[in-house]
Design a protein around this motif. Structure first.
Motif, mmCIF file in Angstrom:
data_model
loop_
_atom_site.group_PDB
_atom_site.id
_atom_site.type_symbol
_atom_site.label_atom_id
_atom_site.label_comp_id
_atom_site.label_asym_id
_atom_site.label_seq_id
_atom_site.Cartn_x
_atom_site.Cartn_y
_atom_site.Cartn_z
ATOM 1 N N TYR A 1 -44.816 30.586 -42.402
ATOM 2 C CA TYR A 1 -44.632 29.210 -43.036
ATOM 3 C C TYR A 1 -45.982 28.614 -43.082
ATOM 4 C CZ TYR A 1 -39.792 30.416 -42.596
ATOM 5 O OH TYR A 1 -38.455 31.050 -42.582
ATOM 6 N N VAL A 2 -46.333 27.878 -44.339
ATOM 7 C CA VAL A 2 -47.498 27.389 -44.459
ATOM 8 C C VAL A 2 -47.440 26.003 -44.946
ATOM 9 C CG1 VAL A 2 -48.881 29.662 -44.891
ATOM 10 C CG2 VAL A 2 -47.724 28.206 -46.863
ATOM 11 N N ASP A 3 -48.542 25.114 -44.418
ATOM 12 C CA ASP A 3 -48.971 23.768 -44.791
ATOM 13 C C ASP A 3 -49.923 24.095 -46.050
ATOM 14 O OD1 ASP A 3 -47.124 22.346 -43.298
ATOM 15 O OD2 ASP A 3 -48.690 22.250 -41.702
ATOM 16 N N ILE A 4 -49.929 23.338 -47.145
ATOM 17 C CA ILE A 4 -50.720 23.508 -48.026
ATOM 18 C C ILE A 4 -51.751 22.711 -48.232
ATOM 19 C CG2 ILE A 4 -50.959 23.628 -50.881
ATOM 20 C CD1 ILE A 4 -49.127 25.876 -49.770
ATOM 21 N N ALA A 5 -53.092 22.958 -48.269
ATOM 22 C CA ALA A 5 -54.298 22.145 -48.675
ATOM 23 C C ALA A 5 -54.694 22.466 -50.055
ATOM 24 C CB ALA A 5 -55.117 22.532 -47.383
ATOM 25 N N ASP A 6 -54.374 21.406 -51.078
ATOM 26 C CA ASP A 6 -54.847 21.677 -52.300
ATOM 27 C C ASP A 6 -55.398 20.556 -53.019
ATOM 28 O OD1 ASP A 6 -52.484 20.115 -52.432
ATOM 29 O OD2 ASP A 6 -51.477 21.237 -54.021
ATOM 30 N N ALA B 1 -58.914 17.889 -52.325
ATOM 31 C CA ALA B 1 -60.196 17.741 -51.408
ATOM 32 C C ALA B 1 -59.953 17.352 -50.331
ATOM 33 C CB ALA B 1 -61.251 16.911 -52.475
ATOM 34 N N LEU B 2 -59.362 16.362 -50.095
ATOM 35 C CA LEU B 2 -59.148 15.573 -48.636
ATOM 36 C C LEU B 2 -58.237 16.472 -47.719
ATOM 37 C CD1 LEU B 2 -59.347 12.899 -47.104
ATOM 38 C CD2 LEU B 2 -57.347 12.273 -48.008
ATOM 39 N N SER B 3 -57.237 17.098 -48.170
ATOM 40 C CA SER B 3 -56.315 17.952 -47.410
ATOM 41 C C SER B 3 -57.275 19.128 -46.897
ATOM 42 C CB SER B 3 -55.110 18.333 -47.967
ATOM 43 O OG SER B 3 -55.246 19.234 -49.172
ATOM 44 N N LEU C 1 -56.838 22.294 -40.548
ATOM 45 C CA LEU C 1 -56.182 22.125 -39.324
ATOM 46 C C LEU C 1 -56.838 21.286 -38.209
ATOM 47 C CD1 LEU C 1 -55.218 25.997 -39.343
ATOM 48 C CD2 LEU C 1 -53.524 23.854 -39.758
ATOM 49 N N SER C 2 -58.026 20.658 -38.561
ATOM 50 C CA SER C 2 -58.700 19.862 -37.501
ATOM 51 C C SER C 2 -57.655 18.773 -36.886
ATOM 52 C CB SER C 2 -59.742 19.127 -38.173
ATOM 53 O OG SER C 2 -60.761 20.221 -38.791
ATOM 54 N N GLY C 3 -57.832 18.738 -35.381
ATOM 55 C CA GLY C 3 -57.086 17.523 -34.724
ATOM 56 C C GLY C 3 -55.632 18.345 -34.439
ATOM 57 N N LYS C 4 -55.182 19.174 -35.216
ATOM 58 C CA LYS C 4 -53.895 19.723 -34.997
ATOM 59 C C LYS C 4 -53.901 20.715 -33.483
ATOM 60 C CE LYS C 4 -50.021 22.222 -36.821
ATOM 61 N NZ LYS C 4 -49.210 22.260 -37.744
ATOM 62 N N LEU C 5 -52.768 20.457 -32.667
ATOM 63 C CA LEU C 5 -52.944 20.974 -31.331
ATOM 64 C C LEU C 5 -52.822 22.703 -31.395
ATOM 65 C CD1 LEU C 5 -50.805 18.299 -29.497
ATOM 66 C CD2 LEU C 5 -53.130 18.559 -29.501
ATOM 67 N N ILE D 1 -55.908 26.026 -51.375
ATOM 68 C CA ILE D 1 -55.910 26.452 -52.589
ATOM 69 C C ILE D 1 -56.996 25.756 -53.423
ATOM 70 C CG2 ILE D 1 -54.434 26.565 -54.948
ATOM 71 C CD1 ILE D 1 -51.943 26.439 -52.933
ATOM 72 N N PHE D 2 -57.866 26.578 -54.145
ATOM 73 C CA PHE D 2 -58.703 25.945 -54.953
ATOM 74 C C PHE D 2 -58.431 26.034 -56.369
ATOM 75 C CE2 PHE D 2 -60.480 27.054 -50.766
ATOM 76 C CZ PHE D 2 -61.271 26.178 -50.462
ATOM 77 N N GLU D 3 -59.205 25.087 -57.050
ATOM 78 C CA GLU D 3 -58.856 25.120 -58.682
ATOM 79 C C GLU D 3 -59.583 26.289 -59.005
ATOM 80 O OE1 GLU D 3 -60.190 22.316 -57.089
ATOM 81 O OE2 GLU D 3 -58.373 21.292 -56.851
ATOM 82 N N THR D 4 -60.754 26.719 -58.980
ATOM 83 C CA THR D 4 -61.221 27.806 -59.169
ATOM 84 C C THR D 4 -61.842 28.896 -58.133
ATOM 85 O OG1 THR D 4 -63.607 26.857 -59.450
ATOM 86 C CG2 THR D 4 -62.216 26.686 -61.445
#
Length: 156
Positions: A45-50, A52-54, A59-63, A74-77
């Motif tokens: 199960y994943v969190d999505i980082a799509d 620039a901010l995410s 995962l920085s700061g996550k325990l 996910i990157f645009e290109t």
């Protein structure tokens, strides 16, 4: 009069059971509806980082992560993104995935102590999957493996 009290309590009990049943179903379905990555039959199960901010936060700061949790970037290109372990509190594996959803590179068991070293794929990628440290070895992930996305909006 006693029949009306019994009817009232039966109706009230029925309503409570229905409401509790719906809330349990909603909690279970929210986990089941969460985006997933499938590598070698292992579902994560994943969190999505799509954005620039995410992607910058990652995962920085996550325990930590459970064995069945990760993050999909996910990157645009396609490109050659660089990742580092800034503000990371636990080690991870980074799995680099190209446009064709093939694993093209793996950086395993990266510890927070590697900061400020940066890590990049061996060839252009559009997706980056971060998993708990040791995930790649434990699940025999290797270059060339096909990755499947499940319930990741707008993706194959």
């Amino acid at each position: 009069m006693p029949n009306s009290k019994i009817s009232f309590f039966l109706i009230l009990s029925f309503i409570i059971i229905v409401v509790l049943g719906l809330s349990v179903r909603d909690k279970n379905s929210s986990v089941q509806e969460k985006p997933q990555v499938n590598i070698n039959g292992t579902i994560v199960y994943v969190d999505i980082a799509d954005t620039a901010l995410s992607r910058e936060q990652g995962l920085s700061g996550k325990l930590g992560l459970k064995d069945n949790e990760g993050m999909l970037f996910i990157f645009e290109t396609s490109g050659m993104p660089s990742f580092w372990m800034k503000d990371m509190l636990f080690p991870i594996d980074i799995i680099w995935i190209n446009d064709d959803l093939n694993v093209v590179s793996i950086d395993g068991e990266l510890s927070p102590e590697t900061y400020p070293t940066t890590f990049s794929p061996s060839e252009p990628v559009k997706y980056v999957f971060e998993a708990p440290s040791g995930f790649s070895k434990k699940n025999s992930v290797k270059i060339g493996d096909k990755v499947k996305f499940i319930r990741v909006l707008g993706l194959p």
